[in-house]
Design a protein around this motif. Structure first.
Motif, PDB file in Angstrom:
ATOM      1  N   GLN A 163       0.907  -1.338  -0.076  1.00 56.71           N
ATOM      2  CA  GLN A 163      -0.336  -0.296   0.088  1.00 56.71           C
ATOM      3  C   GLN A 163       0.660   1.183   0.020  1.00 56.71           C
ATOM      4  N   LYS A 164       2.241   1.276   0.720  1.00 57.78           N
ATOM      5  CA  LYS A 164       2.872   2.294   0.556  1.00 57.78           C
ATOM      6  C   LYS A 164       2.889   2.167  -0.696  1.00 57.78           C
ATOM      7  N   THR A 165       3.734   1.270  -0.909  1.00 59.51           N
ATOM      8  CA  THR A 165       4.644   1.224  -2.208  1.00 59.51           C
ATOM      9  C   THR A 165       3.432   1.986  -3.418  1.00 59.51           C
ATOM     10  N   MET A 166       1.900   1.464  -3.222  1.00 60.43           N
ATOM     11  CA  MET A 166       1.205   1.893  -4.880  1.00 60.43           C
ATOM     12  C   MET A 166       0.756   3.207  -4.441  1.00 60.43           C
ATOM     13  N   ASP A 167       1.229   4.288  -2.845  1.00 60.53           N
ATOM     14  CA  ASP A 167       1.031   5.101  -3.596  1.00 60.53           C
ATOM     15  C   ASP A 167       1.651   6.472  -3.583  1.00 60.53           C
ATOM     16  N   GLN A 168       2.545   5.557  -3.230  1.00 56.02           N
ATOM     17  CA  GLN A 168       3.655   6.457  -3.810  1.00 56.02           C
ATOM     18  C   GLN A 168       3.860   6.602  -5.327  1.00 56.02           C
TER      19      GLN A 168
ATOM     20  N   PHE B 261      13.828   5.998  -6.118  1.00 55.64           N
ATOM     21  CA  PHE B 261      12.883   5.180  -5.596  1.00 55.64           C
ATOM     22  C   PHE B 261      12.834   4.645  -5.860  1.00 55.64           C
ATOM     23  N   TYR B 262      12.772   4.544  -7.775  1.00 56.95           N
ATOM     24  CA  TYR B 262      12.518   2.895  -8.641  1.00 56.95           C
ATOM     25  C   TYR B 262      13.311   2.224  -7.783  1.00 56.95           C
ATOM     26  N   ARG B 263      14.635   2.677  -8.195  1.00 58.00           N
ATOM     27  CA  ARG B 263      15.740   1.395  -7.542  1.00 58.00           C
ATOM     28  C   ARG B 263      15.032   1.243  -6.058  1.00 58.00           C
ATOM     29  N   ASP B 264      15.008   1.960  -5.747  1.00 58.02           N
ATOM     30  CA  ASP B 264      15.467   1.491  -4.523  1.00 58.02           C
ATOM     31  C   ASP B 264      14.148   0.340  -4.315  1.00 58.02           C
ATOM     32  N   MET B 265      13.035   0.745  -5.103  1.00 57.31           N
ATOM     33  CA  MET B 265      11.310   0.076  -5.050  1.00 57.31           C
ATOM     34  C   MET B 265      12.202  -1.360  -5.856  1.00 57.31           C
ATOM     35  N   ILE B 266      12.913  -1.570  -6.793  1.00 59.38           N
ATOM     36  CA  ILE B 266      13.170  -2.426  -7.163  1.00 59.38           C
ATOM     37  C   ILE B 266      13.713  -3.448  -6.772  1.00 59.38           C
ATOM     38  N   ASN B 267      14.838  -2.815  -5.854  1.00 55.12           N
ATOM     39  CA  ASN B 267      15.694  -3.467  -4.784  1.00 55.12           C
ATOM     40  C   ASN B 267      15.208  -4.429  -3.401  1.00 55.12           C
ATOM     41  N   GLN B 268      14.162  -3.376  -3.034  1.00 54.73           N
ATOM     42  CA  GLN B 268      13.147  -3.919  -2.058  1.00 54.73           C
ATOM     43  C   GLN B 268      12.099  -4.849  -2.441  1.00 54.73           C
ATOM     44  N   SER B 269      11.574  -4.940  -3.447  1.00 51.09           N
ATOM     45  CA  SER B 269      10.597  -5.731  -4.227  1.00 51.09           C
ATOM     46  C   SER B 269      11.676  -7.271  -4.682  1.00 51.09           C
ATOM     47  N   THR B 270      13.184  -7.323  -4.384  1.00 48.56           N
ATOM     48  CA  THR B 270      13.622  -8.291  -4.752  1.00 48.56           C
ATOM     49  C   THR B 270      14.583  -8.791  -3.553  1.00 48.56           C
ATOM     50  N   GLU B 271      13.729  -7.881  -2.776  1.00 47.45           N
ATOM     51  CA  GLU B 271      14.340  -8.522  -1.480  1.00 47.45           C
ATOM     52  C   GLU B 271      13.170  -9.043  -0.305  1.00 47.45           C
ATOM     53  N   LEU B 272      11.845  -9.161  -0.956  1.00 48.16           N
ATOM     54  CA  LEU B 272      10.940  -9.112  -0.423  1.00 48.16           C
ATOM     55  C   LEU B 272      10.502 -10.778  -1.749  1.00 48.16           C
ATOM     56  N   LYS B 273      10.937 -11.111  -2.039  1.00 50.42           N
ATOM     57  CA  LYS B 273      10.808 -11.736  -3.095  1.00 50.42           C
ATOM     58  C   LYS B 273      11.882 -12.976  -2.208  1.00 50.42           C
ATOM     59  N   LYS B 274      12.789 -13.170  -1.944  1.00 49.84           N
ATOM     60  CA  LYS B 274      13.814 -13.412  -1.259  1.00 49.84           C
ATOM     61  C   LYS B 274      13.504 -14.072   0.295  1.00 49.84           C
ATOM     62  N   LEU B 275      12.896 -12.943   0.912  1.00 47.40           N
ATOM     63  CA  LEU B 275      12.349 -13.052   2.570  1.00 47.40           C
ATOM     64  C   LEU B 275      11.367 -14.184   2.196  1.00 47.40           C
ATOM     65  N   GLY B 276      10.289 -13.872   1.483  1.00 44.41           N
ATOM     66  CA  GLY B 276       9.004 -14.392   0.864  1.00 44.41           C
ATOM     67  C   GLY B 276       9.251 -15.924   0.689  1.00 44.41           C
ATOM     68  N   ILE B 277      10.865 -16.482  -0.106  1.00 47.60           N
ATOM     69  CA  ILE B 277      10.902 -17.403  -0.368  1.00 47.60           C
ATOM     70  C   ILE B 277      11.385 -18.363   1.452  1.00 47.60           C
ATOM     71  N   TRP B 278      12.478 -17.735   2.014  1.00 47.46           N
ATOM     72  CA  TRP B 278      12.502 -18.157   3.091  1.00 47.46           C
ATOM     73  C   TRP B 278      12.121 -18.531   4.218  1.00 47.46           C
ATOM     74  N   LEU B 279      10.355 -17.595   3.917  1.00 43.71           N
ATOM     75  CA  LEU B 279       9.844 -18.033   4.670  1.00 43.71           C
ATOM     76  C   LEU B 279       8.510 -19.027   4.960  1.00 43.71           C
ATOM     77  N   MET B 280       8.882 -18.965   3.508  1.00 44.32           N
ATOM     78  CA  MET B 280       7.474 -20.207   2.832  1.00 44.32           C
ATOM     79  C   MET B 280       8.719 -21.699   3.518  1.00 44.32           C
ATOM     80  N   LEU B 281       9.564 -21.758   3.495  1.00 42.01           N
ATOM     81  CA  LEU B 281      10.503 -23.047   3.068  1.00 42.01           C
ATOM     82  C   LEU B 281      10.320 -23.576   4.971  1.00 42.01           C
ATOM     83  N   THR B 282      10.764 -21.902   5.674  1.00 40.57           N
ATOM     84  CA  THR B 282      10.878 -22.239   7.048  1.00 40.57           C
ATOM     85  C   THR B 282       9.250 -22.921   6.999  1.00 40.57           C
TER      86      THR B 282
END
Length: 488
Positions: free
Chosen positions: A31-36, A163-184
């Motif tokens: 939601q925060k990213t979409m607002d920006q 901002f665009y670059r940070d958003m892309i980096n955050q999206s990548t990190e979020l995907k990695k976090l999601g994968i680790w969470l799912m595995l755990t």
């Protein structure tokens, strides 16, 4: 004895807590990213709208200067309205960094509108040269607005590039976090599921083996399960079932056989009772009617006698052939009319018979010879004993899902005791008259046909007449005329 339930609730609570935490985190971040993103996109759209509106204004002004018509002037006004709306939208884009640039930008919009109005004024005063100069000035301002728009867009792109670059980096990190969470979570759930299922499946396997032995007829093997949960209680109940299973099976089979036989006997009894009641025809009616008709023919020798004979023939044909079937209300009313014609010939003006019939209700079905015995009872008690005769009213009323049939007379009426005796057909029986079918016979056949006791009601007071009310469901065999059974 609720450990299994506790385990299930713990598992559900852990899963729901983890999923809720992940969902809340992802929702907040998205939601925060979409607002920006929406804020940036709105800036681009607003500035692009200003450029388009200014270019449209110049085009409309040019067309009007070439061809000064009302249509072209209206296009200029519409373009200016669009330009003002775009200017208002720019107010929402102000910030500390872009306040100065946006102020100049909006001043350019005001200048364009002012220059356009000045060109129109000169055009209306026939000062073509000044009008052309103002048009050139407006064109220059429009181009400057377009250039400023590109400059502002370029500045925004540079500003928000990080901002665009940070958003892309955050999206990548979020995907990695999601994968680790799912595995755990998957690993934890697998461990918990294995422990949980093992605590249940082991005693269940023992119960399964015991059930397999019981299915083979070995009721001498004891069922033993060592656990401290509900399955232990289940094993004890299973052991009791093993002891009593033979007796239970035998009892169930005998009970089912008895219920089946009882149901069949009930159906046979109802069918035989209905047929027995429908078969009570007294030929005494035929003798009395023919005797009356012979005297009538002897005294008059008129065409009325022929009509009476036709009515009698139709009535006898109906009585002798249709008692074993259900009939449409239309046919019952028809044969009732034939009966009344015969009685009018007997009582002349002493008998007053009124019909109030809703034609839409005549397609329902009811047992044959239901209405005539009731009306005949009214004739015998309300008309025949009185020197001045009596009045009978027959009504058919649409009552929604049911059809109400009323037979009302102005005779001497009857007491509450007599009414209860009539409605309690097991304790009361009236003698049949010309048709041989008494009032109690009608009550029995109607109740058997409809399957309800409240199908008939009697309202009467001594000295104030009697009203018999039949309530027949429309869904009880209602048919259309073209679907009715053969009446031949």
């Amino acid at each position: 004895m609720n450990s299994i339930q506790k385990k299930i609730w713990i598992l559900a609570g852990v899963v729901l807590s983890i999923m809720a935490a992940i969902w809340i985190t992802l929702t907040y971040y998205n939601q925060k990213t979409m607002d920006q993103y929406n804020e940036i996109l709105q800036r681009y759209l607003s500035m692009n709208e200003v450029t388009n509106a200014s270019q449209q204004t110049i085009t409309s002004l040019y067309n009007y200067l070439l061809t000064p018509t009302e249509v072209n002037l209206a296009q200029i006004d519409a373009s200016k309205v669009r330009l003002r709306k775009a200017r208002i939208a720019m107010l929402d884009l102000r910030s500390e960094e872009s306040d100065f640039a946006l102020t100049n930008y909006m001043n350019l919009i005001d200048s364009l509108i002012e220059t356009t109005d000045r060109s129109l004024l000169f055009q209306s005063e026939k000062e073509s040269e000044d009008s052309d100069k103002a048009f050139s000035e407006a064109t220059r301002i429009s181009k400057y607005i377009s250039e400023t728009t590109l400059t502002l867009l370029d500045d925004d792109l540079k500003t928000y590039d990080r901002f665009y670059r940070d958003m892309i980096n955050q999206s990548t990190e979020l995907k990695k976090l999601g994968i680790w969470l799912m595995l755990t979570i998957t690993f934890m759930l697998l461990l918990f599921t294995y422990w949980f299922s093992s605590s249940i499946t082991r005693p269940i396997l023992k119960l399964t083996q015991a059930a397999r032995e019981l299915s083979r007829g070995r009721f001498d093997l004891q069922v033993e399960v060592s656990s401290n949960d509900e399955i232990s209680f289940l094993a004890k109940m299973f052991e009791r079932m093993r002891i009593n299973i033979n007796n239970l099976i035998s009892e169930i089979q005998q009970k089912a056989q008895l219920e089946n036989e009882l149901q069949q006997n009930k159906l046979l009894l109802r069918e035989s009772q209905l047929r027995s009641l429908q078969s009570q025809i007294n030929p005494h009616f035929l003798f009395n009617t023919l005797d009356m008709l012979s005297k009538k023919a002897y005294l008059e020798g008129s065409e009325e006698t022929s009509d009476l004979l036709a009515s009698v023939a139709g009535l006898l044909r109906y009585n002798l052939k249709r008692l074993d079937r259900t009939m449409m209300l239309k046919d019952e009313v028809k044969v009732l009319g034939q009966y009344i014609e015969i009685q009018k010939a007997r009582f002349t003006e002493r008998l007053q018979f009124n019909l109030e019939i809703d034609e839409s209700c005549l397609s329902i079905q009811l047992p044959g010879l239901t209405l005539q015995p009731i009306v005949e009872n009214a004739v015998i008690h309300a008309v025949e004993p009185r020197e001045d005769g009596g009045k009978i009213t027959f009504r058919v009323i649409d009552s929604g899902e049911r059809v109400t049939i009323e037979i009302e007379d102005d005779g001497p009426g009857m007491s509450e005791v007599k009414i209860r005796q009539i409605l309690d057909e097991d304790n009361f029986e009236t003698e049949g008259h010309s048709t041989g079918i008494g009032f109690s016979n009608v009550v029995k056949r109607l109740r058997i046909f409809v399957g309800q006791d409240d199908v008939i009601d009697i309202k009467s007071e001594l000295g104030h007449g009697t009203k018999v009310i039949l309530t027949i469901p429309k869904t009880k065999g209602s048919v259309k005329d073209d679907e009715a059974p053969d009446r031949r």
